[in-house]
Scaffold this motif. Structure first.
Motif, PDB file in Angstrom:
ATOM      1  N   ALA A  77      14.276 -10.668 -11.459  1.00  0.00           N
ATOM      2  CA  ALA A  77      14.977 -11.004 -10.227  1.00  0.00           C
ATOM      3  C   ALA A  77      15.501 -12.437 -10.230  1.00  0.00           C
ATOM      4  CB  ALA A  77      14.056 -10.781  -9.032  1.00  0.00           C
ATOM      5  N   VAL A  78      14.697 -13.365 -10.719  1.00  0.00           N
ATOM      6  CA  VAL A  78      15.117 -14.772 -10.687  1.00  0.00           C
ATOM      7  C   VAL A  78      16.261 -15.009 -11.657  1.00  0.00           C
ATOM      8  CG1 VAL A  78      14.368 -17.142 -11.098  1.00  0.00           C
ATOM      9  CG2 VAL A  78      12.843 -15.548  -9.927  1.00  0.00           C
ATOM     10  N   GLU A  79      16.177 -14.440 -12.855  1.00  0.00           N
ATOM     11  CA  GLU A  79      17.265 -14.588 -13.821  1.00  0.00           C
ATOM     12  C   GLU A  79      18.559 -13.962 -13.287  1.00  0.00           C
ATOM     13  OE1 GLU A  79      13.445 -14.329 -16.305  1.00  0.00           O
ATOM     14  OE2 GLU A  79      14.219 -13.522 -14.411  1.00  0.00           O
ATOM     15  N   ALA A  80      18.427 -12.803 -12.632  1.00  0.00           N
ATOM     16  CA  ALA A  80      19.607 -12.166 -12.050  1.00  0.00           C
ATOM     17  C   ALA A  80      20.186 -13.018 -10.920  1.00  0.00           C
ATOM     18  CB  ALA A  80      19.243 -10.776 -11.529  1.00  0.00           C
ATOM     19  N   ALA A  81      19.314 -13.618 -10.104  1.00  0.00           N
ATOM     20  CA  ALA A  81      19.790 -14.483  -9.021  1.00  0.00           C
ATOM     21  C   ALA A  81      20.510 -15.706  -9.580  1.00  0.00           C
ATOM     22  CB  ALA A  81      18.622 -14.903  -8.139  1.00  0.00           C
ATOM     23  N   ASP A  82      20.007 -16.236 -10.689  1.00  0.00           N
ATOM     24  CA  ASP A  82      20.695 -17.356 -11.350  1.00  0.00           C
ATOM     25  C   ASP A  82      22.101 -16.936 -11.766  1.00  0.00           C
ATOM     26  OD1 ASP A  82      18.469 -18.981 -11.106  1.00  0.00           O
ATOM     27  OD2 ASP A  82      17.754 -18.620 -13.152  1.00  0.00           O
ATOM     28  N   ASP A  83      22.203 -15.709 -12.300  1.00  0.00           N
ATOM     29  CA  ASP A  83      23.499 -15.212 -12.756  1.00  0.00           C
ATOM     30  C   ASP A  83      24.450 -14.987 -11.579  1.00  0.00           C
ATOM     31  OD1 ASP A  83      25.129 -14.316 -15.000  1.00  0.00           O
ATOM     32  OD2 ASP A  83      24.909 -12.294 -14.183  1.00  0.00           O
ATOM     33  N   VAL A  84      23.937 -14.420 -10.485  1.00  0.00           N
ATOM     34  CA  VAL A  84      24.753 -14.236  -9.283  1.00  0.00           C
ATOM     35  C   VAL A  84      25.233 -15.588  -8.766  1.00  0.00           C
ATOM     36  CG1 VAL A  84      24.659 -13.560  -6.845  1.00  0.00           C
ATOM     37  CG2 VAL A  84      23.718 -12.039  -8.598  1.00  0.00           C
ATOM     38  N   ALA A  85      24.329 -16.562  -8.733  1.00  0.00           N
ATOM     39  CA  ALA A  85      24.692 -17.898  -8.245  1.00  0.00           C
ATOM     40  C   ALA A  85      25.775 -18.524  -9.109  1.00  0.00           C
ATOM     41  CB  ALA A  85      23.460 -18.790  -8.206  1.00  0.00           C
ATOM     42  N   LEU A  86      25.685 -18.336 -10.426  1.00  0.00           N
ATOM     43  CA  LEU A  86      26.686 -18.878 -11.338  1.00  0.00           C
ATOM     44  C   LEU A  86      28.047 -18.247 -11.081  1.00  0.00           C
ATOM     45  CD1 LEU A  86      27.427 -20.653 -13.780  1.00  0.00           C
ATOM     46  CD2 LEU A  86      26.714 -18.749 -15.265  1.00  0.00           C
ATOM     47  N   LYS A 124      27.435  -5.180 -14.926  1.00  0.00           N
ATOM     48  CA  LYS A 124      26.688  -5.725 -13.796  1.00  0.00           C
ATOM     49  C   LYS A 124      27.602  -5.868 -12.588  1.00  0.00           C
ATOM     50  CE  LYS A 124      27.500 -10.431 -15.513  1.00  0.00           C
ATOM     51  NZ  LYS A 124      26.877 -11.631 -16.078  1.00  0.00           N
ATOM     52  N   VAL A 125      27.004  -6.187 -11.461  1.00  0.00           N
ATOM     53  CA  VAL A 125      27.776  -6.438 -10.244  1.00  0.00           C
ATOM     54  C   VAL A 125      28.562  -7.731 -10.423  1.00  0.00           C
ATOM     55  CG1 VAL A 125      27.627  -6.939  -7.789  1.00  0.00           C
ATOM     56  CG2 VAL A 125      26.072  -5.264  -8.798  1.00  0.00           C
ATOM     57  N   ASP A 126      29.853  -7.664 -10.144  1.00  0.00           N
ATOM     58  CA  ASP A 126      30.702  -8.857 -10.234  1.00  0.00           C
ATOM     59  C   ASP A 126      30.584  -9.636  -8.933  1.00  0.00           C
ATOM     60  OD1 ASP A 126      32.563 -10.805 -10.626  1.00  0.00           O
ATOM     61  OD2 ASP A 126      34.262  -9.457 -10.978  1.00  0.00           O
ATOM     62  N   ALA A 127      29.655 -10.582  -8.910  1.00  0.00           N
ATOM     63  CA  ALA A 127      29.368 -11.322  -7.680  1.00  0.00           C
ATOM     64  C   ALA A 127      30.503 -12.248  -7.269  1.00  0.00           C
ATOM     65  CB  ALA A 127      28.080 -12.119  -7.854  1.00  0.00           C
ATOM     66  N   ARG A 128      31.490 -12.444  -8.117  1.00  0.00           N
ATOM     67  CA  ARG A 128      32.620 -13.310  -7.764  1.00  0.00           C
ATOM     68  C   ARG A 128      33.435 -12.724  -6.616  1.00  0.00           C
ATOM     69  NH1 ARG A 128      35.760 -13.590 -13.296  1.00  0.00           N
ATOM     70  NH2 ARG A 128      35.534 -11.357 -12.870  1.00  0.00           N
ATOM     71  N   THR A 129      33.311 -11.397  -6.416  1.00  0.00           N
ATOM     72  CA  THR A 129      34.119 -10.741  -5.378  1.00  0.00           C
ATOM     73  C   THR A 129      33.379 -10.612  -4.049  1.00  0.00           C
ATOM     74  OG1 THR A 129      33.387  -8.553  -6.127  1.00  0.00           O
ATOM     75  CG2 THR A 129      35.381  -9.445  -7.141  1.00  0.00           C
ATOM     76  N   ILE A 130      32.169 -11.135  -3.966  1.00  0.00           N
ATOM     77  CA  ILE A 130      31.410 -11.078  -2.717  1.00  0.00           C
ATOM     78  C   ILE A 130      32.035 -12.017  -1.688  1.00  0.00           C
ATOM     79  CG2 ILE A 130      29.191 -11.686  -1.653  1.00  0.00           C
ATOM     80  CD1 ILE A 130      27.823 -10.681  -4.192  1.00  0.00           C
ATOM     81  N   ASN A 131      32.212 -11.517  -0.468  1.00  0.00           N
ATOM     82  CA  ASN A 131      32.864 -12.319   0.570  1.00  0.00           C
ATOM     83  C   ASN A 131      32.046 -12.429   1.854  1.00  0.00           C
ATOM     84  OD1 ASN A 131      35.379 -13.052  -0.723  1.00  0.00           O
ATOM     85  ND2 ASN A 131      35.897 -10.860  -0.633  1.00  0.00           N
TER      86      ASN A 131
END
Length: 438
Positions: A344-353, A321-328
């Motif tokens: 979409a909502v579950e993925a958004a939860d994961d991105v937020a985490l 998956k996309v590693d959202a930790r590197t988003i700047n």
């Protein structure tokens, strides 16, 4: 309440129907007013649109004139029809195909250089059918535009990139956007035309033809090049370029924000996407992995296909998956809680985490709406709960269930568009040096 029938005997002055403005942008409200009616008269207001696909769409609502003989759609209750209650824009957002139409229709404006003509009429009595056989008391033809006067439309076919660039009127320079739609493919211009009408140079990007996702072996560089085309345009402020994506376009936007070393989006708007994008994948190989999960497809009682389980469960493996930790950059995630096409909502939860773990909560804004489906469009667009779709792997035509209920979905489209424009204003027009001279 006493209802009075309109008749030629009683009605000496013809009813007056006004729609203001008669020409407006699609995200602007109109005021519909009927005057010169007898007090307490039941009437039906009706809207009719003949689409570019030659299909008819309509909405209607039942009203009763007040003591002054007036009906104001912005202020008065609809007692039934395609919507009920006080709904100033109900004659637009509650539109649906007329009875007997083809199944699975979706209303999309393909030629943004022309308006969507909507005929609004008032009829005597409370009626629900036979509008075209019955003469109206009065009618007004209105125009709904995606492209404001002065916006320039420029075909793009350079450096291997295909699309259409829309440039706002005025000297500029302006902030820029790369605008990407989803897995249906093709070139869709109407959102970019509307964004340019609101002050952004916007590239409507085409990255595969309808039904050809399986053979569209696009590399990551295609999108980086497209971003650079926007950034390098003389009418664009180069360090103020964002990305706007829906569905598959939203996934690509996430991927670019997190992993590209060549481009730096100023901000991203991601509507109804997920974060499934295995490391090293192309768009095609990612799609092939989704095909392997085709057995998770569900079908409802109407034979509508439900795809939301194909991306579940959300993987804990960062390589999947996309590693959202590197988003700047600032991110706006817009999702419907009844999205039946993707998780979409579950993925958004994961991105937020992930962003929280990286200490980047300040970069993330989330909007999620109850009873709202996958296709979150510009405001006052009709709600499409299920529409036809070409499955690229088999070329089969199915009807996909997108989800949502008409009234809450329409409310979400209006609210989210306002907040999307506010988000873009904040992050692309946030300093005096970046503001264009509109």
């Amino acid at each position: 309440m006493i209802f009075r029938r309109l008749s030629t005997m009683a009605q000496t002055v013809p009813p007056l129907l006004s729609v203001l403005p008669t020409r407006a942008m699609v995200d602007e409200k109109i005021k519909v007013l009927v005057e010169n009616l007898p007090a307490g008269s039941p009437v039906t207001l009706h809207s009719l649109l003949h689409s570019e696909d030659k299909d008819y769409w309509e909405a209607f609502a039942h009203y009763v004139s007040d003591q002054r003989g007036t009906v104001s759609v912005a202020e008065d209750l609809s007692y039934g029809g395609t919507y009920a209650g006080i709904e100033p824009m109900g004659l637009l957002w509650s539109m649906r195909p007329v009875p007997g139409s083809r199944k699975g229709l979706r209303l999309r404006k393909m030629d943004v250089r022309s308006p969507m003509p909507v005929n609004i009429s008032v009829y005597s009595g409370h009626i629900a059918e036979g509008f075209r056989e019955k003469p109206p008391l009065a009618s007004v033809l209105t125009e709904r535009w995606y492209m404001a006067p002065g916006v320039r439309r420029v075909d793009i076919n350079e450096r291997g990139v295909r699309g259409t660039l829309f440039i706002p009127p005025g000297p500029g320079p302006f902030p820029g956007l790369m605008d990407m739609w989803g897995g249906g493919g093709g070139l869709l211009e109407y959102r970019s035309a509307l964004l340019a009408s609101r002050g952004y140079v916007s590239l409507a990007l085409e990255y595969f033809s309808p039904g050809e996702l399986q053979t569209a072996n696009l590399q990551f560089g295609y999108f980086e090049t497209a971003f650079d085309i926007v950034k390098d345009h003389p009418q664009v402020i180069p360090d103020r370029v964002g990305i706007f994506g829906l569905s598959l376009g939203s996934i690509i936007a996430l991927k670019l924000a997190a992993e590209s070393t060549l481009i730096k989006p100023r901000c991203c708007v991601c509507v109804s996407g997920n974060n499934f994008f295995p490391r090293g994948s192309t768009i095609t190989s990612m799609h092939e992995m989704m095909i392997k999960n085709a057995h998770k497809t569900r079908v409802d009682e109407n034979d509508h296909h439900i795809w939301r389980d194909l991306s579940l469960p959300i993987s804990s493996d960062l390589s999947e998956k996309v590693d959202a930790r590197t988003i700047n950059c600032p991110m706006l995630l817009v999702n419907g809680l009844d999205d039946q096409n993707t998780a979409a909502v579950e993925a958004a939860d994961d991105v937020a985490l992930m962003m929280h773990e990286a200490g980047k909560d300040h970069l993330l804004t989330r909007l999620h709406y109850p009873d709202t489906g996958h296709l979150i469009e510009p405001p006052y667009s009709p709600h499409f709960r299920a529409t036809k779709f070409i499955v690229s792997s088999t070329k089969a035509k199915v009807i996909l269930l997108w989800g949502g209920q008409t009234k809450p979905h329409s409310d979400a489209q209006e609210d989210s568009w306002r907040k999307i424009l506010t988000f873009l204003q904040e992050h692309l027009y946030s300093s005096s040096s970046a503001k264009a001279k509109l």
